[in-house]
Design a protein around this motif. Structure first.
Motif, mmCIF file in Angstrom:
data_model
loop_
_atom_site.group_PDB
_atom_site.id
_atom_site.type_symbol
_atom_site.label_atom_id
_atom_site.label_comp_id
_atom_site.label_asym_id
_atom_site.label_seq_id
_atom_site.Cartn_x
_atom_site.Cartn_y
_atom_site.Cartn_z
ATOM 1 N N UNK A 1 2.090 15.068 -0.454
ATOM 2 C CA UNK A 1 2.267 14.802 0.976
ATOM 3 C C UNK A 1 1.527 15.768 1.891
ATOM 4 N N UNK A 2 0.872 16.756 1.286
ATOM 5 C CA UNK A 2 0.325 17.877 2.056
ATOM 6 C C UNK A 2 -0.929 17.554 2.861
ATOM 7 N N UNK A 3 -1.635 16.488 2.435
ATOM 8 C CA UNK A 3 -2.882 16.125 3.127
ATOM 9 C C UNK A 3 -2.517 15.379 4.412
ATOM 10 N N UNK A 4 -2.509 16.095 5.519
ATOM 11 C CA UNK A 4 -2.040 15.498 6.778
ATOM 12 C C UNK A 4 -3.124 14.663 7.453
ATOM 13 N N UNK A 5 -4.383 15.037 7.254
ATOM 14 C CA UNK A 5 -5.418 14.157 7.794
ATOM 15 C C UNK A 5 -6.715 14.320 7.026
ATOM 16 N N UNK A 6 -7.453 13.208 6.960
ATOM 17 C CA UNK A 6 -8.744 13.194 6.273
ATOM 18 C C UNK A 6 -9.775 12.808 7.320
ATOM 19 N N UNK A 7 -10.775 13.633 7.481
ATOM 20 C CA UNK A 7 -11.747 13.382 8.545
ATOM 21 C C UNK A 7 -13.167 13.480 8.009
ATOM 22 N N UNK A 8 -14.089 13.036 8.809
ATOM 23 C CA UNK A 8 -15.494 13.315 8.547
ATOM 24 C C UNK A 8 -15.862 14.535 9.373
ATOM 25 N N UNK A 9 -16.802 15.326 8.887
ATOM 26 C CA UNK A 9 -17.146 16.542 9.624
ATOM 27 C C UNK A 9 -17.575 16.198 11.050
ATOM 28 N N UNK B 1 0.825 -1.199 0.000
ATOM 29 C CA UNK B 1 0.000 0.000 0.000
ATOM 30 C C UNK B 1 0.865 1.258 0.000
ATOM 31 N N UNK B 2 0.418 2.253 -0.707
ATOM 32 C CA UNK B 2 1.096 3.556 -0.628
ATOM 33 C C UNK B 2 0.891 4.109 0.781
ATOM 34 N N UNK B 3 1.973 4.342 1.502
ATOM 35 C CA UNK B 3 1.901 5.005 2.810
ATOM 36 C C UNK B 3 3.326 5.440 3.177
ATOM 37 N N UNK B 4 3.503 6.229 4.234
ATOM 38 C CA UNK B 4 4.844 6.766 4.505
ATOM 39 C C UNK B 4 5.907 5.669 4.690
ATOM 40 N N UNK B 5 5.531 4.531 5.290
ATOM 41 C CA UNK B 5 6.538 3.470 5.510
ATOM 42 C C UNK B 5 7.043 2.900 4.192
ATOM 43 N N UNK C 1 -2.241 7.275 5.247
ATOM 44 C CA UNK C 1 -1.854 8.467 6.006
ATOM 45 C C UNK C 1 -1.992 9.735 5.156
ATOM 46 N N UNK C 2 -3.002 9.749 4.299
ATOM 47 C CA UNK C 2 -3.281 10.937 3.492
ATOM 48 C C UNK C 2 -2.462 11.030 2.209
#
Ligand code: CS2
Length: 488
Positions: free
Chosen positions: A100-108, A8-12, A82-83
């Motif tokens: 890399x700019x999307x630091x977090x994705x949330x629901x309202x 999976x694409x992720x920072x690791x 991780x965004x």
């Protein structure tokens, strides 16, 4: 989307990216979140996040937290990454970039959303909530009859609308003595910042009148013009991205190479210096916005309905049909361009030619059905204002009316086949179509759909042109639609 065996694409896993894939190279872990976004859809990730990502390469201060107001799809796909996601830029050479700019994705509804909105370090709020998210009436005031607004006015501490969320966070910011916000609309509405401001002020007049003057003195609502053609992500993009980057990205985004963002110079002094990455700050967005909304989006919507009626699926295929292409080019040149207040330095003929070649980009599979969504919300900005100006100036409107009639015919066909429209007025519009006979439909639709302003509903020139255009659609005359059986 379908399962994949690749990592999976992720920072690791970043070190496992295929060579040659461009990747953010700032220190992502220490990037502060100073921007909060409403509407984590494709356009946001292809456009604003790309600008902030390029800015972070030189000024790494602008991490973004993006929220979906309702659907958990984006969060579910991007949280395990991780965004991180891939931006695919479709040009002669296809570029793949990891943003890399999307630091977090949330629901309202997640607690993090209101925490971010009320954090002292938050400076900018951006929005892509589509036309219907503004909840304003035709005269640009808050629509207090809108069901979401009614609900939020009754329970302002647990809002569902973007307007309700903004009002709530601004009231908390005022109470805590925090800085105001730059609230940047990135939707295709004329005067988008002004409309947002009017909606928020109209709302807080009901819930917290003391907040009105605080917002007026502490917050900025710049008008903007945003542009980049962004087709929806499909399975084929997922496969293409995996082949190119060597990792599994569950929600990559694609766009054309062209991108533009013009922001009114009505922002705080510490607003991010996006000019460094190609954003234009100007005191007059209106001219750029009218050129873009009327020419690009007006032509796009006309092409969507006419193209679909002619049996085409994508913008490219529609524009490869010589009859459709000739019609769209003459619509832009003969009836839209004369209404445009041309921005300084713009050569309108060159602009039209550039739009035609953007529409003819074979790399972009932009579904006409995607553009056909929300016609009742889009057409007022894209076609009706041009019609009104042309009538006022004694210019022709027959081609503009052809686009409007193609929309009405599209609605009628969906109604007859029992297919829902992606449109907040789905039920009313389909019921109206089914209650009409072929002859009275066009006029009934204009008068009763609640989409057309009184100035058009009552205008005899407009009604006459609509009747003529509709008859020529349905009557198999020698026009661009002669190949289509419209009179079923
Ligand atoms: C399109 C726009 O889907 C639509 O309605 O007309 O999204 C268009 O592609 C963008 O505004 C281009 O900037």
């Amino acid at each position: 989307m379908s399962p994949s065996n690749a990592a999976r694409l992720n920072p690791e896993n970043i070190s496992k990216l295929s060579s040659g894939v461009r990747c953010y190279d700032y220190d992502r872990d220490s990037l502060p979140v100073r921007v909060v976004h409403f509407g984590a859809g494709a356009f946001h990730r292809a456009h604003q996040l790309d600008y902030f990502d390029r800015l972070n390469a030189i000024d790494p201060n602008w991490g973004v937290c993006s929220a979906s107001l309702r659907s958990a799809k984006v969060k579910d796909a991007l949280e395990p990454q991780d965004g991180l996601y891939t931006l695919v830029v479709l040009d002669d050479v296809i570029e793949y970039r990891i943003i890399g700019t999307l630091k977090s994705v949330v629901l309202a509804k997640d607690p993090e959303f209101i925490e971010r909105l009320t954090a002292p370090e938050t400076l900018v709020v951006t929005l892509t909530i589509t036309e219907k998210g503004y909840c304003v009436t035709a005269d640009g005031q808050l629509d207090v009859e809108n069901p979401d607004i009614k609900r939020d006015l009754a329970t302002p501490s647990s809002p569902v609308s973007a307007i309700g969320w903004l009002a709530l966070c601004l009231s908390i910011r005022m109470e805590r003595g925090l800085n105001g916000l730059n609230i940047v609309s990135c939707d295709n509405l004329s005067g988008n910042g002004e409309k947002l401001r009017a909606a928020v002020l109209g709302y807080v007049q009901h819930t917290n009148p003391d907040l009105v003057s605080w917002i007026e003195s502490n917050c900025f609502f710049p008008n903007t013009m945003v542009d980049s053609i962004t087709p929806a992500t499909d399975e084929s993009l997922l496969g293409r991205v995996q082949d190119a980057i060597g990792l599994n990205d569950e929600w990559p985004i694609q766009r054309e190479a062209f991108t533009s963002w013009i922001i009114e110079r009505n922002v705080s002094e510490d607003f991010p210096d996006l000019a460094k990455v190609g954003v234009t700050f100007t005191s007059d967005v209106a001219a750029h916005e009218s050129a873009k909304l009327r020419l690009l989006n007006g032509a796009h919507s006309s092409l969507a309905y006419i193209g679909l009626l002619c049996g085409h699926e994508t913008v490219y295929k529609g524009m490869s049909d010589p009859d459709v292409m000739t019609f769209i080019a003459s619509l832009m040149r003969d009836e839209i361009a004369p209404s445009v207040n041309v921005p300084e330095g713009m050569d309108i003929e060159a602009y039209i030619n550039s739009l035609i070649s953007r529409f003819q980009n074979p790399e972009i599979e932009h579904l006409l059905s995607q553009i056909a969504w929300d016609g009742s919300q889009k057409l007022p900005f894209r076609l009706f204002q041009t019609v009104q100006d042309n009538i006022g100036a004694g210019r022709s409107i027959s081609k503009l009316c052809m686009g409007i009639c193609a929309w009405m015919e599209f609605v009628r066909r969906q109604a007859i086949s029992g297919t829902q429209l992606v449109d907040p007025k789905d039920k009313e519009l389909r019921a109206l179509a089914l209650a009409s006979d072929g002859k009275n439909y066009a006029e009934k639709f204009i008068r009763e759909s609640g989409v057309f302003p009184a100035s058009l509903r009552e205008n005899t020139i407009f009604l006459e042109n609509i009747n003529n255009s509709y008859a020529s659609l349905a009557g198999f005359k020698k026009n661009i639609l002669t190949r289509v059986e419209l009179n079923d």
